[in-house]
Scaffold this motif. Structure first.
Motif, PDB file in Angstrom:
ATOM      1  N   VAL A 109       0.838  -1.202   0.000  1.00  0.00           N
ATOM      2  CA  VAL A 109       0.000   0.000   0.000  1.00  0.00           C
ATOM      3  C   VAL A 109       0.872   1.251   0.000  1.00  0.00           C
ATOM      4  O   VAL A 109       0.621   2.207  -0.740  1.00  0.00           O
ATOM      5  N   ASN A 110       1.921   1.238   0.804  1.00  0.00           N
ATOM      6  CA  ASN A 110       2.808   2.389   0.893  1.00  0.00           C
ATOM      7  C   ASN A 110       3.556   2.640  -0.414  1.00  0.00           C
ATOM      8  O   ASN A 110       3.733   3.795  -0.832  1.00  0.00           O
ATOM      9  N   GLU A 111       4.005   1.577  -1.067  1.00  0.00           N
ATOM     10  CA  GLU A 111       4.709   1.721  -2.334  1.00  0.00           C
ATOM     11  C   GLU A 111       3.772   2.180  -3.446  1.00  0.00           C
ATOM     12  O   GLU A 111       4.181   2.905  -4.351  1.00  0.00           O
ATOM     13  N   THR A 112       2.518   1.770  -3.367  1.00  0.00           N
ATOM     14  CA  THR A 112       1.531   2.195  -4.369  1.00  0.00           C
ATOM     15  C   THR A 112       1.237   3.679  -4.240  1.00  0.00           C
ATOM     16  O   THR A 112       1.047   4.382  -5.235  1.00  0.00           O
ATOM     17  N   ASN A 113       1.216   4.166  -2.984  1.00  0.00           N
ATOM     18  CA  ASN A 113       0.978   5.593  -2.748  1.00  0.00           C
ATOM     19  C   ASN A 113       1.745   6.022  -1.494  1.00  0.00           C
ATOM     20  O   ASN A 113       1.230   5.940  -0.380  1.00  0.00           O
ATOM     21  N   PRO A 114       2.976   6.503  -1.666  1.00  0.00           N
ATOM     22  CA  PRO A 114       3.817   6.898  -0.513  1.00  0.00           C
ATOM     23  C   PRO A 114       3.255   8.066   0.289  1.00  0.00           C
ATOM     24  O   PRO A 114       3.671   8.282   1.432  1.00  0.00           O
ATOM     25  N   ASP A 115       2.316   8.823  -0.295  1.00  0.00           N
ATOM     26  CA  ASP A 115       1.762   9.990   0.393  1.00  0.00           C
ATOM     27  C   ASP A 115       0.518   9.668   1.214  1.00  0.00           C
ATOM     28  O   ASP A 115       0.055  10.511   1.988  1.00  0.00           O
ATOM     29  N   ALA A 116      -0.025   8.490   1.046  1.00  0.00           N
ATOM     30  CA  ALA A 116      -1.259   8.128   1.756  1.00  0.00           C
ATOM     31  C   ALA A 116      -0.968   7.723   3.196  1.00  0.00           C
ATOM     32  O   ALA A 116       0.037   7.070   3.486  1.00  0.00           O
ATOM     33  N   SER A 117      -1.851   8.109   4.095  1.00  0.00           N
ATOM     34  CA  SER A 117      -1.761   7.670   5.489  1.00  0.00           C
ATOM     35  C   SER A 117      -2.476   6.323   5.612  1.00  0.00           C
ATOM     36  O   SER A 117      -3.591   6.165   5.109  1.00  0.00           O
ATOM     37  N   ILE A 118      -1.835   5.376   6.284  1.00  0.00           N
ATOM     38  CA  ILE A 118      -2.386   4.033   6.409  1.00  0.00           C
ATOM     39  C   ILE A 118      -2.798   3.798   7.862  1.00  0.00           C
ATOM     40  O   ILE A 118      -2.044   4.100   8.782  1.00  0.00           O
ATOM     41  N   TYR A 119      -4.004   3.242   8.043  1.00  0.00           N
ATOM     42  CA  TYR A 119      -4.504   2.929   9.381  1.00  0.00           C
ATOM     43  C   TYR A 119      -4.901   1.455   9.422  1.00  0.00           C
ATOM     44  O   TYR A 119      -5.709   0.999   8.610  1.00  0.00           O
ATOM     45  N   LEU A 120      -4.325   0.717  10.358  1.00  0.00           N
ATOM     46  CA  LEU A 120      -4.651  -0.690  10.544  1.00  0.00           C
ATOM     47  C   LEU A 120      -5.536  -0.831  11.790  1.00  0.00           C
ATOM     48  O   LEU A 120      -5.124  -0.490  12.896  1.00  0.00           O
ATOM     49  N   VAL A 121      -6.748  -1.333  11.592  1.00  0.00           N
ATOM     50  CA  VAL A 121      -7.680  -1.535  12.703  1.00  0.00           C
ATOM     51  C   VAL A 121      -7.356  -2.866  13.384  1.00  0.00           C
ATOM     52  O   VAL A 121      -7.215  -3.898  12.728  1.00  0.00           O
ATOM     53  N   GLY A 122      -7.249  -2.840  14.707  1.00  0.00           N
ATOM     54  CA  GLY A 122      -6.889  -4.035  15.454  1.00  0.00           C
ATOM     55  C   GLY A 122      -8.012  -5.049  15.551  1.00  0.00           C
ATOM     56  O   GLY A 122      -9.097  -4.887  14.975  1.00  0.00           O
ATOM     57  N   LEU A 123      -7.757  -6.121  16.304  1.00  0.00           N
ATOM     58  CA  LEU A 123      -8.719  -7.200  16.486  1.00  0.00           C
ATOM     59  C   LEU A 123      -9.408  -7.076  17.844  1.00  0.00           C
ATOM     60  O   LEU A 123      -8.862  -6.511  18.786  1.00  0.00           O
ATOM     61  N   TYR A 124     -10.612  -7.609  17.943  1.00  0.00           N
ATOM     62  CA  TYR A 124     -11.316  -7.705  19.216  1.00  0.00           C
ATOM     63  C   TYR A 124     -11.583  -9.182  19.490  1.00  0.00           C
ATOM     64  O   TYR A 124     -11.467 -10.031  18.595  1.00  0.00           O
ATOM     65  N   ASN A 125     -11.942  -9.502  20.729  1.00  0.00           N
ATOM     66  CA  ASN A 125     -12.222 -10.885  21.103  1.00  0.00           C
ATOM     67  C   ASN A 125     -13.733 -11.084  21.192  1.00  0.00           C
ATOM     68  O   ASN A 125     -14.351 -10.720  22.192  1.00  0.00           O
ATOM     69  N   PRO A 126     -14.360 -11.684  20.163  1.00  0.00           N
ATOM     70  CA  PRO A 126     -15.820 -11.819  20.169  1.00  0.00           C
ATOM     71  C   PRO A 126     -16.325 -12.827  21.186  1.00  0.00           C
ATOM     72  O   PRO A 126     -17.519 -12.863  21.481  1.00  0.00           O
ATOM     73  N   PHE A 127     -15.432 -13.668  21.718  1.00  0.00           N
ATOM     74  CA  PHE A 127     -15.863 -14.703  22.651  1.00  0.00           C
ATOM     75  C   PHE A 127     -15.679 -14.306  24.112  1.00  0.00           C
ATOM     76  O   PHE A 127     -16.021 -15.073  25.013  1.00  0.00           O
ATOM     77  N   ASN A 128     -15.160 -13.121  24.351  1.00  0.00           N
ATOM     78  CA  ASN A 128     -14.810 -12.730  25.708  1.00  0.00           C
ATOM     79  C   ASN A 128     -16.017 -12.692  26.643  1.00  0.00           C
ATOM     80  O   ASN A 128     -15.936 -13.099  27.799  1.00  0.00           O
ATOM     81  N   ALA A 129     -17.157 -12.210  26.129  1.00  0.00           N
ATOM     82  CA  ALA A 129     -18.344 -12.070  26.973  1.00  0.00           C
ATOM     83  C   ALA A 129     -18.970 -13.411  27.338  1.00  0.00           C
ATOM     84  O   ALA A 129     -19.714 -13.509  28.313  1.00  0.00           O
ATOM     85  N   TYR A 130     -18.668 -14.440  26.568  1.00  0.00           N
ATOM     86  CA  TYR A 130     -19.328 -15.721  26.768  1.00  0.00           C
ATOM     87  C   TYR A 130     -18.389 -16.803  27.303  1.00  0.00           C
ATOM     88  O   TYR A 130     -18.832 -17.780  27.893  1.00  0.00           O
ATOM     89  N   PHE A 131     -17.086 -16.647  27.068  1.00  0.00           N
ATOM     90  CA  PHE A 131     -16.118 -17.644  27.519  1.00  0.00           C
ATOM     91  C   PHE A 131     -14.941 -16.962  28.212  1.00  0.00           C
ATOM     92  O   PHE A 131     -13.782 -17.214  27.900  1.00  0.00           O
ATOM     93  N   ASN A 132     -15.267 -16.053  29.138  1.00  0.00           N
ATOM     94  CA  ASN A 132     -14.198 -15.312  29.803  1.00  0.00           C
ATOM     95  C   ASN A 132     -13.418 -16.182  30.785  1.00  0.00           C
ATOM     96  O   ASN A 132     -12.447 -15.729  31.385  1.00  0.00           O
ATOM     97  N   ASN A 133     -13.835 -17.439  30.966  1.00  0.00           N
ATOM     98  CA  ASN A 133     -13.105 -18.348  31.841  1.00  0.00           C
ATOM     99  C   ASN A 133     -12.001 -19.100  31.103  1.00  0.00           C
ATOM    100  O   ASN A 133     -11.329 -19.938  31.682  1.00  0.00           O
ATOM    101  N   ILE A 134     -11.832 -18.784  29.808  1.00  0.00           N
ATOM    102  CA  ILE A 134     -10.774 -19.423  29.020  1.00  0.00           C
ATOM    103  C   ILE A 134      -9.750 -18.347  28.660  1.00  0.00           C
ATOM    104  O   ILE A 134      -9.892 -17.639  27.665  1.00  0.00           O
ATOM    105  N   PRO A 135      -8.723 -18.182  29.455  1.00  0.00           N
ATOM    106  CA  PRO A 135      -7.784 -17.064  29.261  1.00  0.00           C
ATOM    107  C   PRO A 135      -7.019 -17.144  27.949  1.00  0.00           C
ATOM    108  O   PRO A 135      -6.562 -16.121  27.449  1.00  0.00           O
TER     109      PRO A 135
END
Length: 313
Positions: A217-243
């Protein structure tokens, strides 16, 4: 505790739920309707005639019916409004620069899977927010989200789809969601013998492919700002006993942060905390994996918070 246990729990829950729903939806006793006998028909006709003879009581003219909306609880009305109002109110006073071009890349989170309003998830919310802003210039957002995409598949698309390349070349900002399906691939490949080490062994390949995506992405457009969105844990609310579940997502986010720090003009946007500290359900009820409308609105607000300096005049 091995992670296969929570997978078995999910499968068992789905199976039990299926049979419960089936029991309520279809009942052989209720499905059989007997035609009325002649005696029943005569009784029904007699009752109808008696009803017709009875005088009809009119409501007093001065009595006004209550407006259902006025009797509803304020919190209920606010909740409904929050679901169907995609525009981010805090952004209405932003002065967005002219000819802003954004390219959204990645998986189902970019595509908007789980958004029951069918507005395009967090990307659609950002688009509607910009469109409703009287201080915004001409904003264009290209959405190249594709459900199920892993890092290797997104990298292949970047190298082979001319439409994506052209969009990145014209963009001021590129926003990427990727990585969740890399985690799920480990689950699928090791389903019968799932353990934490399997995820550790897959991290090196993920790191290399993610770095290549950001470089492309950077090589295609060196002037563009890139933002990477992180991950969330979709199972945390239901299986919080599994660390191990939380640890796996933490590992993937740590790797993503490290790759971002080594990349040009790239910023990491965390969203894991949005889902962990919420008092309301932010997941789609069809699979409890993808965000729902509320979840996507939280993501859109967080993304806007990070890209704000890049989009203002």
């Amino acid at each position: 505790m091995k992670i296969w246990r929570w997978i078995a729990s999910i499968a068992l829950s789905i199976t039990i739920g299926f049979f419960i729903v089936a029991a309520f939806v279809y009942s052989p006793e209720e499905a059989t309707v007997q035609p009325p006998t002649e005696t029943e028909e005569e009784t029904q006709e007699t009752e109808e005639q008696e009803i017709l003879k009875e005088p009809i009581e009119e409501e007093p003219p001065d009595e006004e019916l209550e407006d259902p909306a006025e009797t509803e609880e304020p919190t209920f009305r606010e909740g409904i409004r929050d679901v169907f109002t995609s525009v981010i109110e805090s952004a209405k006073d932003l002065f967005i620069r002219e000819d802003l071009h954004i390219t959204a890349l990645g998986d189902s989170l970019t595509q908007g899977v789980g958004d029951a309003t069918d507005k395009g998830g967090y990307v659609g919310i950002l688009d509607q927010t910009f469109d409703s802003n009287p201080n915004a210039g001409d904003v264009e957002i290209d959405n190249f989200g594709k459900r199920g995409n892993r890092t290797d598949q997104l990298l292949k698309r970047l190298n082979n789809e001319e439409e994506i390349t052209n969009s990145i070349e014209q963009s001021d900002i590129a926003i990427i969601t990727i990585g969740a399906n890399d985690v799920m691939e480990v689950v699928q490949d090791n389903f019968t013998n799932l353990n934490y080490q399997a995820f550790v062994e897959a991290q090196e390949g993920y790191e290399e492919r993610l770095g290549e995506i950001l470089r492309t992405v950077n090589e295609t457009n060196p002037d563009a700002s890139i933002y990477l969105v992180g991950l969330y844990n979709p199972f945390n609310a239901y299986f919080n006993n599994i660390p191990e579940l939380g640890q796996i997502m933490n590992d993937w986010n740590d790797i993503s942060r490290q790759v971002v720090e080594e990349s040009n003009r790239t910023t990491f946007i965390p969203i894991k905390d949005l889902f962990e500290n919420s008092s309301e359900n932010l997941l789609w009820e069809e699979d409890y994996f993808h965000p729902n409308e509320r979840g996507y609105k939280r993501i859109a607000e967080r993304v806007l918070e990070y890209i704000k300096e890049d989009i203002e005049r």
